[in-house]
Write an enzyme that holds these catalytic residues in place. Structure first.
Site, PDB file in Angstrom:
ATOM      1  N   HIS A   1      46.096   0.713 -12.859  1.00 29.16           N
ATOM      2  CA  HIS A   1      46.801   1.296 -13.992  1.00 29.16           C
ATOM      3  C   HIS A   1      48.145   0.607 -14.251  1.00 29.16           C
ATOM      4  CE1 HIS A   1      49.642   3.439 -11.304  1.00 29.16           C
ATOM      5  NE2 HIS A   1      48.592   3.563 -10.513  1.00 29.16           N
ATOM      6  N   ASP A   2      48.469   0.465 -15.532  1.00 32.12           N
ATOM      7  CA  ASP A   2      49.768  -0.047 -15.983  1.00 32.12           C
ATOM      8  C   ASP A   2      50.014  -1.505 -15.615  1.00 32.12           C
ATOM      9  OD1 ASP A   2      50.866   2.617 -16.980  1.00 32.12           O
ATOM     10  OD2 ASP A   2      50.505   3.095 -14.877  1.00 32.12           O
TER      11      ASP A   2
ATOM     12  N   GLY B   1      48.949  -0.706  -9.059  1.00 30.32           N
ATOM     13  CA  GLY B   1      49.583  -0.203 -10.271  1.00 30.32           C
ATOM     14  C   GLY B   1      50.903  -0.870 -10.591  1.00 30.32           C
TER      15      GLY B   1
END
Length: 256
Positions: A119-120, A137
């Site tokens: 994520h991200d 992340g």
């Protein structure tokens, strides 16, 4: 061009010329650009935007909810650019509201089998992630960076443009642009000279970058002292400026 055994949500936007294989699932809030080819047994969950002329191989999971325990079902996003090759078993997760709410994969990348993009994460353009490479992340990976097979990158780390990480490495801090190295933890070894030559860098720029590397890693200087020496060179050379700026942008400290 869409196999009748595929399951496509009616709200998904599928451009002309897209190929989708059997038993692939495309969920709502998914946009797929023209010329993209998706093999069988792929799962794509939205909100996700996939650009043009990508190739996504079987058993990949694209746009799934992230593995962050803070994630509470918010409608975060994944965007993928053009001309990427995403091989078998790759997992790419959407962002979180704790960051910008989006995961980004640029264009022209090769993501090999079983690689993981959390994520991200922001992946630049023309990068290579070899088999089983993993970025946690909030990691940022610059253009033309290469992550060797089995490499693991700690969350919030930054990998600079044209950097090259050897297979099986554990990256726990930021890697400046152009630097190559490997190990657990990853240790810098040199400037990525061969890669820069192949990409058409001028000889003078490569020479200057080697000098900058020596200032940071070989002269026994404190980082602040090395940066002071590099600053005027960065003002005169865009290539050196990329190296200089990648160190200034470090938030976890650079590998040394």
């Amino acid at each position: 061009m869409i196999d009748p055994r595929a399951i496509i949500d009616p709200s998904a936007e599928i451009a002309d010329g897209v190929e989708i294989g059997p038993w692939t699932i495309v969920g709502p809030d998914v946009v797929i650009g023209e010329g993209t080819v998706i093999s069988s047994h792929v799962v794509i969950k939205g909100p996700t935007v996939i650009g043009k002329n990508n190739r996504i191989f079987q058993f990949s999971s694209v746009g799934e909810d992230c593995q962050d325990k803070k994630y509470a079902g918010e409608p975060t996003k994944l965007t993928i650019g053009d001309n990427n090759i995403i091989r078998e078993g790759v997992t790419i997760h959407r962002g979180t509201v704790q960051d910008e709410g989006i995961t980004v994969v640029g264009s022209g990348n090769l993501i090999m089998c079983n690689a993981h993009i959390a994520h991200d994460v922001i992946i630049g353009n023309n990068c290579i992630m070899a088999n089983n490479a993993m970025v946690a992340g909030h990691v940022h990976v610059g253009d033309f960076a290469i992550l060797g097979g089995g490499t693991g990158v700690h969350q919030f780390s930054k990998i600079g443009a044209h950097a090259m990480i050897g297979g099986g490495s554990a990256v726990n801090q930021d890697v400046p642009a152009y630097v190559i190295g490997n190990g657990n933890p990853m240790k810098p070894a040199a400037i990525n000279m061969e890669g820069l030559k192949r990409r058409g860098f001028e000889k003078e720029d490569i020479k200057q970058l080697r000098n900058c590397y020596k200032l940071v890693y070989r002269q026994g200087l404190r980082l602040e002292e090395a940066l002071k020496e590099i600053e005027p060179m960065a003002a005169a050379s865009e290539a050196v400026k990329v190296f200089y700026d990648s160190i200034l942008a470090s938030t976890r400290g650079i590998v040394r």
